[in-house]
Design a protein around this motif. Structure first.
Motif, PDB file in Angstrom:
ATOM      1  N   SER A  10      30.112 -95.038 103.919  1.00  0.00           N
ATOM      2  CA  SER A  10      29.843 -93.770 103.692  1.00  0.00           C
ATOM      3  C   SER A  10      28.440 -93.269 103.324  1.00  0.00           C
ATOM      4  CB  SER A  10      30.766 -93.384 102.593  1.00  0.00           C
ATOM      5  OG  SER A  10      30.474 -93.900 101.385  1.00  0.00           O
ATOM      6  N   THR A  11      28.126 -92.234 103.400  1.00  0.00           N
ATOM      7  CA  THR A  11      26.693 -91.856 103.072  1.00  0.00           C
ATOM      8  C   THR A  11      26.320 -92.061 101.546  1.00  0.00           C
ATOM      9  OG1 THR A  11      26.454 -89.957 104.397  1.00  0.00           O
ATOM     10  CG2 THR A  11      25.078 -89.766 102.615  1.00  0.00           C
ATOM     11  N   PRO A  12      27.097 -92.030 100.581  1.00  0.00           N
ATOM     12  CA  PRO A  12      27.022 -92.554  99.074  1.00  0.00           C
ATOM     13  C   PRO A  12      26.684 -94.145  99.088  1.00  0.00           C
ATOM     14  CG  PRO A  12      28.568 -90.937  99.018  1.00  0.00           C
ATOM     15  CD  PRO A  12      28.399 -91.169 100.533  1.00  0.00           C
ATOM     16  N   VAL A  45      18.709 -86.425 101.971  1.00  0.00           N
ATOM     17  CA  VAL A  45      20.085 -86.129 101.699  1.00  0.00           C
ATOM     18  C   VAL A  45      20.369 -84.977 100.585  1.00  0.00           C
ATOM     19  CG1 VAL A  45      20.814 -88.307 102.321  1.00  0.00           C
ATOM     20  CG2 VAL A  45      20.346 -87.790  99.706  1.00  0.00           C
ATOM     21  N   SER A  46      21.334 -84.460 100.613  1.00  0.00           N
ATOM     22  CA  SER A  46      21.947 -83.526  99.721  1.00  0.00           C
ATOM     23  C   SER A  46      22.217 -84.103  98.221  1.00  0.00           C
ATOM     24  CB  SER A  46      23.033 -82.883 100.130  1.00  0.00           C
ATOM     25  OG  SER A  46      24.031 -83.461 100.267  1.00  0.00           O
ATOM     26  N   GLY A  48      24.869 -83.776  96.413  1.00  0.00           N
ATOM     27  CA  GLY A  48      26.227 -84.380  96.151  1.00  0.00           C
ATOM     28  C   GLY A  48      26.367 -85.876  96.414  1.00  0.00           C
ATOM     29  N   PRO A  49      26.139 -86.320  97.813  1.00  0.00           N
ATOM     30  CA  PRO A  49      26.260 -87.670  98.094  1.00  0.00           C
ATOM     31  C   PRO A  49      25.171 -88.583  97.244  1.00  0.00           C
ATOM     32  CG  PRO A  49      25.380 -86.578  99.853  1.00  0.00           C
ATOM     33  CD  PRO A  49      25.719 -85.453  99.006  1.00  0.00           C
ATOM     34  N   GLU A  52      26.635 -89.309  93.862  1.00  0.00           N
ATOM     35  CA  GLU A  52      27.937 -90.355  93.958  1.00  0.00           C
ATOM     36  C   GLU A  52      27.212 -91.672  94.294  1.00  0.00           C
ATOM     37  OE1 GLU A  52      31.657 -91.264  96.913  1.00  0.00           O
ATOM     38  OE2 GLU A  52      30.978 -89.096  97.075  1.00  0.00           O
ATOM     39  N   GLY A  53      26.148 -91.847  95.090  1.00  0.00           N
ATOM     40  CA  GLY A  53      25.447 -93.007  95.187  1.00  0.00           C
ATOM     41  C   GLY A  53      24.909 -93.631  93.942  1.00  0.00           C
ATOM     42  N   ARG A  56      27.512 -94.972  91.458  1.00  0.00           N
ATOM     43  CA  ARG A  56      27.994 -96.152  92.019  1.00  0.00           C
ATOM     44  C   ARG A  56      26.973 -97.382  91.393  1.00  0.00           C
ATOM     45  NH1 ARG A  56      30.963 -97.098  96.688  1.00  0.00           N
ATOM     46  NH2 ARG A  56      31.753 -95.120  97.545  1.00  0.00           N
ATOM     47  N   SER A 236      19.809 -93.794 106.989  1.00  0.00           N
ATOM     48  CA  SER A 236      21.212 -94.211 107.629  1.00  0.00           C
ATOM     49  C   SER A 236      21.189 -95.670 108.069  1.00  0.00           C
ATOM     50  CB  SER A 236      21.219 -93.223 108.914  1.00  0.00           C
ATOM     51  OG  SER A 236      20.154 -93.613 109.768  1.00  0.00           O
TER      52      SER A 236
END
Length: 238
Positions: A10-12, A45-46, A48-49, A52-53, A56, A236
């Protein structure tokens, strides 16, 4: 024939991997503050992700969130170092025991290119190259155990270890000592001497703890560094 499913990150997860790599390489120093707006801009990236990343990495213990101040790269204290190497020792000595029983000679062969990389870096005075080879040696050792769980847990330990090794710095004499220690471990593996491999790994970890604890008690925090420029395409790929 059975095919395992393709795992897509996933992106995160990719963001976490990119920032984890930057921390591991010393691009973010211990204690450095991370700024969401700048990270989002550089990684393309925005928010939000990105959040989240970064969460982690906070759960992994690589980042620390301080209320009303922000997000910072962990600064490992003497107690953190002792605890980290306690975990590393358990993982790597357990992996080594499996390796000696399964394929000690093949593992020693797999470690030879890493030792050669370390020797070349030491000769060139390349501190980061020696550190990279040092970590790679232990990654190969754990991977050769065939345990996905040990390798997964070891991955976080490796990032913390990179923070420590980068902080230790390097000289020609210390690089040569580091190279000799790893050669002795590989030689003991090739000989299939489980007791010697275990004692050499234990001594290697204990020496690292002693050096790092001394450093943590005498050295100030390093200066912070920005995340290297990147692009959405490179983000990416990670």
């Amino acid at each position: 024939m059975r095919l395992d499913p393709v795992v897509q990150q996933s992106t995160p997860m990719m963001i976490a991997a990119r920032v984890r790599e930057a921390i591991a390489q010393g691009d973010f120093a211990p204690g450095a503050q991370l700024f969401e707006a700048e990270l989002a801009r550089q990684l393309g990236v925005s928010r939000g992700p990105l959040r989240e990343g970064l969460q982690r990495l906070t759960q992994e213990g690589l980042l620390v969130s301080i209320r009303n101040r922000g997000l910072f790269v962990v600064h490992l204290t003497a107690d953190d170092v002792r605890d980290m190497y306690l975990a590393r020792g358990a993982i790597e000595r357990g992996a080594a025991a499996v390796v000696v029983a399964r394929d000690p000679v093949g593992t020693a062969d797999a470690l030879e290119p890493v030792l050669e990389q370390m020797a070349q870096a030491a000769e060139a005075g390349d501190s980061r190259g020696v550190a990279d080879a040092d970590i790679r040696f232990h990654e190969v050792l754990v991977a050769r155990s065939g345990s996905a769980r040990l390798a997964r847990v070891h991955a976080t330990q490796v990032t913390e270890a990179r923070i420590c090794i980068q902080a230790l710095g390097s000289t020609h004499s210390t690089d040569e000592v580091r190279l000799a220690e790893h050669r002795r471990i590989a030689d003991a593996l090739r000989a299939g001497d489980a007791d010697l491999v275990d004692s050499l790994l234990a001594r290697h970890m204990a020496d690292a703890v002693a050096d790092l604890v001394e450093l943590s008690e005498t050295s100030p925090l390093p200066e912070t560094s920005p995340l290297p420029e990147t692009s959405p395409e490179s983000a990416s790929r990670h």
